[in-house]
Motif scaffolding. Structure first.
Motif, mmCIF file in Angstrom:
data_model
loop_
_atom_site.group_PDB
_atom_site.id
_atom_site.type_symbol
_atom_site.label_atom_id
_atom_site.label_comp_id
_atom_site.label_asym_id
_atom_site.label_seq_id
_atom_site.Cartn_x
_atom_site.Cartn_y
_atom_site.Cartn_z
ATOM 1 N N GLU A 12 0.792 -1.225 0.000
ATOM 2 C CA GLU A 12 0.000 0.000 0.000
ATOM 3 C C GLU A 12 0.826 1.279 0.000
ATOM 4 O OE1 GLU A 12 -0.571 -2.462 2.281
ATOM 5 O OE2 GLU A 12 0.998 -1.789 3.607
ATOM 6 N N GLN A 41 -6.588 -3.027 -1.206
ATOM 7 C CA GLN A 41 -5.683 -3.852 -0.426
ATOM 8 C C GLN A 41 -5.454 -5.212 -1.046
ATOM 9 O OE1 GLN A 41 -3.934 -2.784 2.227
ATOM 10 N NE2 GLN A 41 -4.738 -0.872 1.464
ATOM 11 N N SER A 92 -3.002 1.903 6.563
ATOM 12 C CA SER A 92 -3.083 0.489 6.222
ATOM 13 C C SER A 92 -3.593 -0.317 7.400
ATOM 14 C CB SER A 92 -1.725 -0.029 5.774
ATOM 15 O OG SER A 92 -0.843 -0.010 6.856
#
Lengths: 302, 238
Positions: A12, A41, A92
Protein backbone atom coordinates in the motif's frame (compact mmCIF):
# COMPACT_ATOMS: atom_id res chain seq x y z
CA UNK A 1 5.55 -19.15 8.35
CA UNK A 2 3.08 -16.38 7.77
CA UNK A 3 5.96 -13.95 7.56
CA UNK A 4 6.80 -14.88 4.00
CA UNK A 5 3.50 -14.03 2.51
CA UNK A 6 2.84 -10.89 4.44
CA UNK A 7 5.95 -9.29 3.06
CA UNK A 8 4.80 -10.07 -0.44
CA UNK A 9 1.43 -8.51 0.22
CA UNK A 10 2.72 -5.30 1.65
CA UNK A 11 1.72 -3.13 -1.24
CA UNK A 12 0.00 0.00 0.00
CA UNK A 13 2.92 2.39 -0.28
CA UNK A 14 2.16 3.93 -3.64
CA UNK A 15 -1.02 5.62 -2.55
CA UNK A 16 0.28 6.55 0.84
CA UNK A 17 3.59 8.04 -0.10
CA UNK A 18 2.14 10.96 -1.95
CA UNK A 19 -0.45 11.26 0.76
CA UNK A 20 2.21 11.98 3.31
CA UNK A 21 3.45 14.80 1.14
CA UNK A 22 -0.02 16.21 0.72
CA UNK A 23 -0.80 19.52 2.28
CA UNK A 24 -2.57 19.71 5.55
CA UNK A 25 -5.92 20.35 3.92
CA UNK A 26 -6.13 16.82 2.65
CA UNK A 27 -5.09 15.47 5.97
CA UNK A 28 -8.42 15.76 7.62
CA UNK A 29 -9.89 13.26 5.24
CA UNK A 30 -7.58 10.45 6.16
CA UNK A 31 -9.85 8.37 8.30
CA UNK A 32 -12.92 9.04 6.25
CA UNK A 33 -11.50 8.13 2.87
CA UNK A 34 -10.29 4.79 4.02
CA UNK A 35 -13.71 3.29 4.25
CA UNK A 36 -14.22 3.82 0.55
CA UNK A 37 -11.17 1.97 -0.68
CA UNK A 38 -10.78 -1.39 0.98
CA UNK A 39 -10.55 -3.03 -2.42
CA UNK A 40 -7.12 -1.67 -3.11
CA UNK A 41 -5.68 -3.85 -0.43
CA UNK A 42 -6.25 -6.98 -2.45
CA UNK A 43 -4.03 -6.04 -5.34
CA UNK A 44 -1.10 -8.34 -5.97
CA UNK A 45 2.26 -7.47 -4.54
CA UNK A 46 3.71 -4.12 -5.49
CA UNK A 47 6.96 -3.36 -7.29
CA UNK A 48 10.26 -4.43 -5.88
CA UNK A 49 11.36 -1.01 -4.69
CA UNK A 50 8.35 -0.78 -2.45
CA UNK A 51 9.24 -4.04 -0.82
CA UNK A 52 12.72 -2.75 -0.29
CA UNK A 53 11.28 0.31 1.33
CA UNK A 54 9.28 -1.84 3.66
CA UNK A 55 12.43 -3.70 4.59
CA UNK A 56 14.19 -0.44 5.26
CA UNK A 57 11.36 0.78 7.42
CA UNK A 58 11.43 -2.49 9.27
CA UNK A 59 15.07 -2.07 9.98
CA UNK A 60 14.52 1.45 11.12
CA UNK A 61 11.69 0.59 13.45
CA UNK A 62 13.61 -2.30 14.88
CA UNK A 63 16.64 -0.15 15.47
CA UNK A 64 14.56 2.59 17.01
CA UNK A 65 12.60 0.31 19.26
CA UNK A 66 15.78 -1.42 20.32
CA UNK A 67 17.26 1.94 21.11
CA UNK A 68 14.21 3.15 23.02
CA UNK A 69 13.93 0.09 25.18
CA UNK A 70 16.52 1.48 27.55
CA UNK A 71 14.60 4.67 28.20
CA UNK A 72 12.83 4.82 31.57
CA UNK A 73 9.09 5.11 31.52
CA UNK A 74 8.85 8.68 32.79
CA UNK A 75 10.68 10.15 29.82
CA UNK A 76 9.17 11.24 26.55
CA UNK A 77 11.51 8.93 24.63
CA UNK A 78 9.90 5.89 26.15
CA UNK A 79 6.53 6.85 24.75
CA UNK A 80 7.90 8.01 21.43
CA UNK A 81 8.50 4.36 20.61
CA UNK A 82 4.74 3.85 20.94
CA UNK A 83 3.98 6.64 18.50
CA UNK A 84 6.50 5.57 15.92
CA UNK A 85 4.11 5.36 12.97
CA UNK A 86 3.73 7.16 9.68
CA UNK A 87 0.55 8.16 7.93
CA UNK A 88 0.60 5.25 5.50
CA UNK A 89 1.05 2.77 8.34
CA UNK A 90 -1.95 4.11 10.22
CA UNK A 91 -4.02 4.04 7.05
CA UNK A 92 -3.08 0.49 6.22
CA UNK A 93 -3.78 -0.61 9.78
CA UNK A 94 -7.21 1.01 9.73
CA UNK A 95 -8.05 -0.69 6.46
CA UNK A 96 -6.65 -3.96 7.73
CA UNK A 97 -8.84 -3.81 10.80
CA UNK A 98 -11.93 -3.68 8.62
CA UNK A 99 -11.09 -6.28 6.02
CA UNK A 100 -10.96 -9.80 7.37
CA UNK A 101 -8.88 -11.96 5.08
CA UNK A 102 -8.85 -15.65 5.90
CA UNK A 103 -5.42 -16.85 6.86
CA UNK A 104 -4.08 -13.36 7.39
CA UNK A 105 -3.21 -12.27 10.87
CA UNK A 106 -3.75 -8.58 11.61
CA UNK A 107 -0.88 -8.42 14.07
CA UNK A 108 1.61 -10.13 11.79
CA UNK A 109 0.42 -8.36 8.69
CA UNK A 110 0.25 -4.78 9.90
CA UNK A 111 1.65 -4.32 13.38
CA UNK A 112 4.79 -6.44 13.17
CA UNK A 113 6.43 -5.74 16.52
CA UNK A 114 5.68 -2.04 16.24
CA UNK A 115 2.41 -1.58 18.11
CA UNK A 116 1.35 2.04 18.28
CA UNK A 117 -0.94 3.85 20.65
CA UNK A 118 -1.71 6.65 18.21
CA UNK A 119 -4.43 4.74 16.41
CA UNK A 120 -6.19 3.31 19.47
CA UNK A 121 -6.18 6.62 21.31
CA UNK A 122 -7.48 8.83 18.53
CA UNK A 123 -9.89 6.25 17.17
CA UNK A 124 -11.41 6.02 20.65
CA UNK A 125 -11.56 9.81 20.94
CA UNK A 126 -13.24 10.10 17.54
CA UNK A 127 -15.69 7.35 18.39
CA UNK A 128 -16.60 9.01 21.69
CA UNK A 129 -17.51 12.29 20.04
CA UNK A 130 -19.13 10.56 17.08
CA UNK A 131 -21.42 8.63 19.43
CA UNK A 132 -22.25 11.68 21.53
CA UNK A 133 -22.87 14.01 18.60
CA UNK A 134 -24.83 11.64 16.39
CA UNK A 135 -26.82 10.40 19.37
CA UNK A 136 -27.77 13.98 20.09
CA UNK A 137 -28.70 14.64 16.46
CA UNK A 138 -30.82 11.51 16.31
CA UNK A 139 -32.68 12.50 19.47
CA UNK A 140 -33.31 15.89 17.93
CA UNK A 141 -34.56 14.43 14.64
CA UNK A 142 -36.84 12.01 16.41
CA UNK A 143 -38.53 14.48 18.70
CA UNK A 144 -38.41 17.53 16.47
CA UNK A 145 -42.13 17.86 15.96
CA UNK A 146 -43.22 17.38 19.52
CA UNK A 147 -44.59 20.54 21.13
CA UNK A 148 -43.04 19.93 24.51
CA UNK A 149 -39.57 19.31 23.13
CA UNK A 150 -36.78 21.76 23.68
CA UNK A 151 -33.40 21.12 22.15
CA UNK A 152 -30.68 20.14 24.61
CA UNK A 153 -27.02 19.65 23.75
CA UNK A 154 -26.83 16.62 26.09
CA UNK A 155 -23.21 17.08 26.93
CA UNK A 156 -23.47 14.28 29.48
CA UNK A 157 -23.41 11.81 26.60
CA UNK A 158 -19.77 12.67 25.95
CA UNK A 159 -18.81 11.63 29.45
CA UNK A 160 -20.80 8.43 29.27
CA UNK A 161 -19.43 7.49 25.87
CA UNK A 162 -15.86 8.27 26.93
CA UNK A 163 -16.17 6.05 29.98
CA UNK A 164 -17.64 3.18 27.99
CA UNK A 165 -15.29 3.33 25.02
CA UNK A 166 -12.03 3.89 26.87
CA UNK A 167 -12.75 1.24 29.46
CA UNK A 168 -13.61 -1.22 26.70
CA UNK A 169 -10.46 -0.39 24.76
CA UNK A 170 -8.21 -0.88 27.80
CA UNK A 171 -9.83 -3.30 30.22
CA UNK A 172 -10.82 -5.96 27.71
CA UNK A 173 -7.28 -6.16 26.24
CA UNK A 174 -5.93 -6.32 29.77
CA UNK A 175 -8.19 -9.23 30.66
CA UNK A 176 -7.49 -10.96 27.37
CA UNK A 177 -3.76 -10.52 27.81
CA UNK A 178 -4.05 -12.00 31.29
CA UNK A 179 -5.94 -15.03 30.00
CA UNK A 180 -3.54 -15.57 27.10
CA UNK A 181 -0.49 -15.32 29.36
CA UNK A 182 -2.06 -17.72 31.83
CA UNK A 183 -2.87 -20.24 29.13
CA UNK A 184 0.57 -19.94 27.60
CA UNK A 185 2.14 -21.02 30.83
CA UNK A 186 0.19 -24.28 30.51
CA UNK A 187 -0.07 -24.92 26.79
CA UNK A 188 2.78 -24.18 24.43
CA UNK A 189 1.56 -21.97 21.63
CA UNK A 190 3.36 -20.75 18.56
CA UNK A 191 1.93 -17.27 18.65
CA UNK A 192 2.07 -14.96 21.61
CA UNK A 193 1.00 -11.34 21.78
CA UNK A 194 2.22 -8.57 24.01
CA UNK A 195 -0.23 -6.38 25.89
CA UNK A 196 0.39 -3.43 23.58
CA UNK A 197 -0.28 -5.53 20.50
CA UNK A 198 -3.64 -6.55 21.92
CA UNK A 199 -4.48 -2.94 22.80
CA UNK A 200 -3.53 -1.96 19.27
CA UNK A 201 -5.72 -4.63 17.70
CA UNK A 202 -8.67 -3.63 19.85
CA UNK A 203 -8.20 0.07 19.22
CA UNK A 204 -8.11 -0.34 15.48
CA UNK A 205 -11.02 -2.78 15.53
CA UNK A 206 -13.19 0.01 16.94
CA UNK A 207 -12.65 2.13 13.85
CA UNK A 208 -15.49 0.62 11.83
CA UNK A 209 -17.95 1.75 14.47
CA UNK A 210 -17.27 5.38 13.57
CA UNK A 211 -18.97 5.27 10.14
CA UNK A 212 -21.59 2.94 11.60
CA UNK A 213 -22.39 5.39 14.40
CA UNK A 214 -22.64 8.25 11.93
CA UNK A 215 -25.11 6.16 9.93
CA UNK A 216 -27.23 5.77 13.06
CA UNK A 217 -28.24 9.41 12.74
CA UNK A 218 -30.77 8.34 10.09
CA UNK A 219 -33.80 7.32 12.15
CA UNK A 220 -34.57 3.96 10.58
CA UNK A 221 -34.20 1.04 12.92
CA UNK A 222 -33.66 -1.44 10.09
CA UNK A 223 -30.76 0.56 8.71
CA UNK A 224 -29.22 0.85 12.18
CA UNK A 225 -29.37 -2.85 12.87
CA UNK A 226 -27.98 -3.60 9.41
CA UNK A 227 -25.00 -1.30 9.95
CA UNK A 228 -24.40 -2.86 13.38
CA UNK A 229 -24.45 -6.30 11.80
CA UNK A 230 -22.02 -5.34 9.03
CA UNK A 231 -19.65 -3.61 11.43
CA UNK A 232 -19.76 -6.52 13.85
CA UNK A 233 -19.11 -9.10 11.17
CA UNK A 234 -16.12 -7.22 9.76
CA UNK A 235 -14.32 -6.17 12.93
CA UNK A 236 -15.41 -9.19 14.95
CA UNK A 237 -13.98 -11.57 12.38
CA UNK A 238 -10.72 -9.61 12.32
CA UNK A 239 -10.54 -10.04 16.10
CA UNK A 240 -11.29 -13.75 15.89
CA UNK A 241 -8.79 -14.31 13.08
CA UNK A 242 -6.18 -12.46 15.11
CA UNK A 243 -6.62 -14.31 18.36
CA UNK A 244 -7.34 -17.70 16.84
CA UNK A 245 -3.66 -18.66 16.33
CA UNK A 246 -2.80 -17.68 19.88
CA UNK A 247 -5.22 -20.11 21.51
CA UNK A 248 -5.61 -22.69 18.77
CA UNK A 249 -3.58 -25.36 20.51
CA UNK A 250 -5.53 -25.07 23.73
CA UNK A 251 -8.41 -27.28 24.83
CA UNK A 252 -11.51 -26.76 22.67
CA UNK A 253 -13.65 -25.69 25.58
CA UNK A 254 -11.30 -22.85 26.50
CA UNK A 255 -10.86 -21.85 22.86
CA UNK A 256 -14.61 -21.54 22.54
CA UNK A 257 -14.91 -19.64 25.80
CA UNK A 258 -12.25 -17.08 24.89
CA UNK A 259 -13.53 -16.52 21.37
CA UNK A 260 -17.11 -16.23 22.58
CA UNK A 261 -16.04 -13.72 25.21
CA UNK A 262 -14.18 -11.65 22.62
CA UNK A 263 -17.08 -11.63 20.18
CA UNK A 264 -19.68 -11.27 22.92
CA UNK A 265 -18.05 -8.19 24.42
CA UNK A 266 -17.72 -6.68 20.96
CA UNK A 267 -21.42 -7.25 20.32
CA UNK A 268 -22.28 -5.95 23.78
CA UNK A 269 -20.44 -2.69 23.15
CA UNK A 270 -22.21 -2.06 19.85
CA UNK A 271 -25.67 -3.04 21.03
CA UNK A 272 -25.20 -1.24 24.34
CA UNK A 273 -24.24 1.98 22.58
CA UNK A 274 -27.18 1.59 20.24
CA UNK A 275 -29.62 1.01 23.09
CA UNK A 276 -28.29 3.71 25.37
CA UNK A 277 -27.56 6.56 22.99
CA UNK A 278 -30.04 5.96 20.21
CA UNK A 279 -33.06 4.43 21.84
CA UNK A 280 -36.62 5.71 21.83
CA UNK A 281 -36.57 5.80 25.58
CA UNK A 282 -34.13 8.69 25.36
CA UNK A 283 -37.05 10.89 24.39
CA UNK A 284 -38.92 10.16 27.56
CA UNK A 285 -35.85 11.03 29.59
CA UNK A 286 -35.68 14.44 27.98
CA UNK A 287 -39.26 15.27 28.51
CA UNK A 288 -38.99 14.65 32.23
CA UNK A 289 -36.92 17.73 33.08
CA UNK A 290 -39.61 20.00 31.66
CA UNK A 291 -42.04 18.58 34.18
CA UNK A 292 -39.59 19.03 36.99
CA UNK A 293 -39.02 22.66 36.05
CA UNK A 294 -42.71 23.28 35.91
CA UNK A 295 -43.21 21.54 39.21
CA UNK A 296 -40.56 23.36 41.19
CA UNK A 297 -42.22 26.80 41.49
CA UNK A 298 -45.35 25.27 42.96
CA UNK A 299 -43.31 23.43 45.53
CA UNK A 300 -41.52 26.59 46.49
CA UNK A 301 -44.67 28.63 46.86
CA UNK A 302 -46.10 26.01 49.12
CA UNK B 1 34.79 44.44 24.58
CA UNK B 2 38.14 42.88 24.62
CA UNK B 3 40.55 44.30 22.20
CA UNK B 4 43.99 42.87 22.17
CA UNK B 5 46.59 43.60 19.68
CA UNK B 6 49.61 41.52 19.28
CA UNK B 7 51.54 39.64 16.84
CA UNK B 8 52.43 36.06 16.56
CA UNK B 9 55.20 35.44 14.20
CA UNK B 10 56.70 32.25 13.09
CA UNK B 11 59.98 32.55 11.44
CA UNK B 12 58.62 30.63 8.54
CA UNK B 13 61.86 29.12 7.55
CA UNK B 14 61.15 25.45 7.88
CA UNK B 15 64.02 23.15 7.20
CA UNK B 16 63.25 21.13 4.18
CA UNK B 17 62.07 17.61 4.75
CA UNK B 18 60.76 18.02 8.31
CA UNK B 19 57.30 16.97 9.46
CA UNK B 20 54.46 19.48 9.40
CA UNK B 21 54.36 19.89 13.16
CA UNK B 22 58.03 20.32 13.50
CA UNK B 23 57.63 23.97 12.59
CA UNK B 24 55.61 24.65 15.73
CA UNK B 25 58.61 24.56 17.90
CA UNK B 26 59.94 27.53 16.00
CA UNK B 27 56.93 29.73 16.68
CA UNK B 28 57.84 32.63 18.88
CA UNK B 29 56.40 35.94 19.90
CA UNK B 30 58.87 38.47 18.96
CA UNK B 31 59.89 40.63 21.85
CA UNK B 32 59.81 44.02 20.25
CA UNK B 33 56.05 44.02 19.43
CA UNK B 34 54.08 44.66 22.65
CA UNK B 35 50.99 42.62 23.46
CA UNK B 36 48.55 45.16 24.74
CA UNK B 37 44.87 46.04 24.74
CA UNK B 38 42.05 47.17 26.94
CA UNK B 39 39.18 45.18 28.35
CA UNK B 40 35.93 46.96 28.87
CA UNK B 41 33.00 45.41 30.67
CA UNK B 42 29.56 46.76 29.67
CA UNK B 43 28.53 48.05 33.07
CA UNK B 44 27.83 51.68 32.68
CA UNK B 45 25.70 51.56 29.54
CA UNK B 46 22.69 53.56 30.66
CA UNK B 47 20.60 53.14 27.55
CA UNK B 48 20.17 49.38 27.81
CA UNK B 49 19.04 49.68 31.40
CA UNK B 50 16.43 52.28 30.62
CA UNK B 51 14.85 50.19 27.93
CA UNK B 52 14.63 46.86 29.67
CA UNK B 53 13.95 47.68 33.28
CA UNK B 54 10.37 47.13 34.30
CA UNK B 55 10.99 47.91 37.95
CA UNK B 56 10.24 51.59 37.98
CA UNK B 57 7.73 51.87 35.18
CA UNK B 58 4.05 52.38 36.01
CA UNK B 59 1.96 49.21 36.34
CA UNK B 60 -0.28 50.54 33.63
CA UNK B 61 2.58 50.40 31.13
CA UNK B 62 3.40 46.82 32.02
CA UNK B 63 -0.17 45.66 31.62
CA UNK B 64 -0.64 47.62 28.43
CA UNK B 65 2.52 46.17 26.94
CA UNK B 66 1.35 42.65 27.67
CA UNK B 67 -2.10 43.39 26.33
CA UNK B 68 -0.57 44.83 23.21
CA UNK B 69 1.47 41.64 22.74
CA UNK B 70 -1.71 39.57 23.15
CA UNK B 71 -3.56 41.78 20.69
CA UNK B 72 -0.75 41.49 18.18
CA UNK B 73 -1.02 37.73 18.37
CA UNK B 74 -4.77 37.92 17.86
CA UNK B 75 -4.06 39.74 14.61
CA UNK B 76 -1.58 37.03 13.64
CA UNK B 77 -4.27 34.41 14.14
CA UNK B 78 -6.73 36.35 12.04
CA UNK B 79 -4.15 36.78 9.26
CA UNK B 80 -2.07 33.63 9.57
CA UNK B 81 0.69 34.75 7.23
CA UNK B 82 3.65 35.59 9.42
CA UNK B 83 4.01 32.21 10.94
CA UNK B 84 7.03 32.77 13.13
CA UNK B 85 5.68 35.61 15.28
CA UNK B 86 3.23 33.49 17.23
CA UNK B 87 5.83 30.83 17.82
CA UNK B 88 8.77 32.99 18.81
CA UNK B 89 7.55 34.52 22.05
CA UNK B 90 4.74 32.45 23.42
CA UNK B 91 2.46 33.44 26.25
CA UNK B 92 -0.52 31.80 27.80
CA UNK B 93 -2.44 34.98 28.65
CA UNK B 94 -4.31 34.99 25.38
CA UNK B 95 -5.36 31.34 25.59
CA UNK B 96 -6.50 31.86 29.17
CA UNK B 97 -8.50 34.92 28.19
CA UNK B 98 -10.12 33.16 25.24
CA UNK B 99 -10.82 29.99 27.16
CA UNK B 100 -12.45 31.80 30.09
CA UNK B 101 -14.50 33.95 27.72
CA UNK B 102 -15.69 30.95 25.76
CA UNK B 103 -16.48 28.93 28.87
CA UNK B 104 -18.38 31.82 30.44
CA UNK B 105 -20.44 32.37 27.34
CA UNK B 106 -21.16 28.66 26.93
CA UNK B 107 -22.49 28.53 30.48
CA UNK B 108 -26.19 28.33 29.76
CA UNK B 109 -28.19 27.14 32.70
CA UNK B 110 -27.40 26.76 36.34
CA UNK B 111 -25.22 23.87 37.35
CA UNK B 112 -27.66 22.30 39.80
CA UNK B 113 -30.60 21.99 37.44
CA UNK B 114 -31.50 18.49 36.39
CA UNK B 115 -31.51 19.39 32.71
CA UNK B 116 -29.19 17.49 30.47
CA UNK B 117 -27.93 20.70 29.01
CA UNK B 118 -24.76 22.01 27.49
CA UNK B 119 -21.29 21.76 28.96
CA UNK B 120 -20.58 23.43 32.25
CA UNK B 121 -17.80 25.96 32.76
CA UNK B 122 -15.41 23.39 34.15
CA UNK B 123 -16.11 20.96 31.33
CA UNK B 124 -15.30 23.53 28.67
CA UNK B 125 -12.21 24.53 30.58
CA UNK B 126 -11.02 20.95 30.91
CA UNK B 127 -11.74 20.11 27.28
CA UNK B 128 -9.80 23.11 26.01
CA UNK B 129 -6.76 22.74 28.25
CA UNK B 130 -6.53 18.98 28.37
CA UNK B 131 -7.30 18.81 24.69
CA UNK B 132 -4.50 21.14 23.76
CA UNK B 133 -2.09 19.44 26.17
CA UNK B 134 -2.90 16.06 24.65
CA UNK B 135 -2.54 17.37 21.09
CA UNK B 136 0.79 18.91 22.03
CA UNK B 137 1.99 15.67 23.61
CA UNK B 138 0.80 13.84 20.53
CA UNK B 139 2.83 16.04 18.23
CA UNK B 140 5.86 15.76 20.50
CA UNK B 141 5.55 11.98 20.57
CA UNK B 142 5.28 11.83 16.81
CA UNK B 143 8.60 13.62 16.62
CA UNK B 144 7.64 17.27 16.20
CA UNK B 145 10.33 19.86 16.72
CA UNK B 146 8.14 22.48 18.36
CA UNK B 147 8.40 23.16 22.07
CA UNK B 148 5.62 22.30 24.47
CA UNK B 149 4.45 25.79 25.38
CA UNK B 150 4.78 27.14 21.86
CA UNK B 151 2.30 24.55 20.71
CA UNK B 152 -0.03 25.24 23.65
CA UNK B 153 0.15 28.94 22.83
CA UNK B 154 -0.74 28.42 19.17
CA UNK B 155 -3.58 26.03 19.91
CA UNK B 156 -4.97 28.40 22.52
CA UNK B 157 -4.76 31.49 20.34
CA UNK B 158 -6.40 29.70 17.42
CA UNK B 159 -9.60 29.35 19.46
CA UNK B 160 -10.12 33.05 18.73
CA UNK B 161 -12.31 32.54 15.61
CA UNK B 162 -14.55 30.19 17.57
CA UNK B 163 -14.84 32.64 20.44
CA UNK B 164 -15.86 35.29 17.94
CA UNK B 165 -18.39 32.82 16.53
CA UNK B 166 -19.72 32.31 20.04
CA UNK B 167 -20.32 36.05 20.44
CA UNK B 168 -22.06 36.14 17.06
CA UNK B 169 -24.19 33.14 18.02
CA UNK B 170 -25.27 34.78 21.25
CA UNK B 171 -26.29 37.90 19.33
CA UNK B 172 -28.12 35.83 16.70
CA UNK B 173 -29.98 33.94 19.41
CA UNK B 174 -31.18 37.27 20.80
CA UNK B 175 -32.59 38.34 17.44
CA UNK B 176 -33.79 35.22 15.62
CA UNK B 177 -35.36 31.92 16.50
CA UNK B 178 -35.97 28.65 14.77
CA UNK B 179 -34.46 27.56 11.48
CA UNK B 180 -33.11 30.95 10.40
CA UNK B 181 -31.10 31.30 13.58
CA UNK B 182 -29.75 27.78 13.18
CA UNK B 183 -28.69 28.33 9.57
CA UNK B 184 -26.92 31.58 10.41
CA UNK B 185 -25.16 29.96 13.36
CA UNK B 186 -24.21 26.93 11.26
CA UNK B 187 -22.58 29.14 8.64
CA UNK B 188 -20.75 31.24 11.21
CA UNK B 189 -19.48 28.24 13.17
CA UNK B 190 -18.39 26.36 10.06
CA UNK B 191 -16.48 29.37 8.80
CA UNK B 192 -14.74 29.98 12.10
CA UNK B 193 -14.00 26.30 12.57
CA UNK B 194 -12.24 26.10 9.23
CA UNK B 195 -10.44 29.31 10.06
CA UNK B 196 -9.19 27.85 13.33
CA UNK B 197 -7.98 24.67 11.71
CA UNK B 198 -6.36 26.58 8.87
CA UNK B 199 -4.57 29.01 11.18
CA UNK B 200 -3.30 26.40 13.60
CA UNK B 201 -2.03 24.11 10.88
CA UNK B 202 -0.33 27.04 9.19
CA UNK B 203 1.61 27.54 12.41
CA UNK B 204 2.12 23.97 13.53
CA UNK B 205 2.32 21.74 10.48
CA UNK B 206 5.80 22.86 9.46
CA UNK B 207 7.33 21.52 12.64
CA UNK B 208 6.45 17.97 11.68
CA UNK B 209 8.10 15.39 9.47
CA UNK B 210 6.33 15.35 6.12
CA UNK B 211 5.14 11.77 6.35
CA UNK B 212 3.41 12.37 9.68
CA UNK B 213 1.71 15.68 9.02
CA UNK B 214 -1.71 14.11 8.66
CA UNK B 215 -1.35 12.32 11.96
CA UNK B 216 -0.70 15.63 13.71
CA UNK B 217 -3.36 17.61 11.90
CA UNK B 218 -6.18 15.14 12.52
CA UNK B 219 -6.31 15.63 16.34
CA UNK B 220 -6.28 19.40 15.81
CA UNK B 221 -9.22 19.02 13.46
CA UNK B 222 -11.08 16.93 16.03
CA UNK B 223 -10.32 19.40 18.82
CA UNK B 224 -11.71 22.41 17.00
CA UNK B 225 -14.60 20.34 15.68
CA UNK B 226 -15.69 19.52 19.21
CA UNK B 227 -15.37 23.13 20.32
CA UNK B 228 -17.29 24.20 17.23
CA UNK B 229 -19.99 21.68 18.06
CA UNK B 230 -20.30 23.06 21.57
CA UNK B 231 -20.61 26.59 20.17
CA UNK B 232 -23.20 25.55 17.60
CA UNK B 233 -25.42 23.62 19.97
CA UNK B 234 -25.43 26.28 22.64
CA UNK B 235 -28.98 27.06 23.61
CA UNK B 236 -29.71 29.43 26.47
CA UNK B 237 -32.06 28.05 29.05
CA UNK B 238 -34.95 30.31 29.76
Amino acid sequence: MANKDFLLHFQEFDEDDDDGLRTSKGATRVTIDDTAEPQKQHKPAGPVEEDEESYRNDDKTELLSGEKKGAPFWTLDYYQALFNVDTYQVKSRIVGSMVPWPGKNFVHLYIRSNPDLYGPFWICATLVFAIAISGNISTFLKSQGEPNYKYMPEFRKVTMAATAIYSYAWLVPLALWGVLTWRQSKVVSMVSYTFLEIVCVYGYSLFIYIPAVVLWIIPYEVLRWCSILVALCLSGSVLVLTFWPAIRSDRPRIVMAVLLAVVGLHVLLAVGCKMYFFSDAANAVHLVPENIIKATPTIRTN
Amino acid sequence: MTDSRGAVCGDGAFPSGTLAFAGLSDVSISEDIPVEGDISVPVGSQNVDDVFSTLDEPVKDTILRDLRAVGKKFIHVMYPKQSSALLRDWDLWGPLLLCVTLALMLQGGSADSKEDGGPQFAEVFVIIWFGSVIITLNSKLLGGTISFFQSLCVLGYCILPLTVAMVVCRLVLLGFTGTISFIIRLIVVTASFSWSVFASTAFLADSQPANRKALVVYPIFLFYFVIGWMVLTFSPSQ
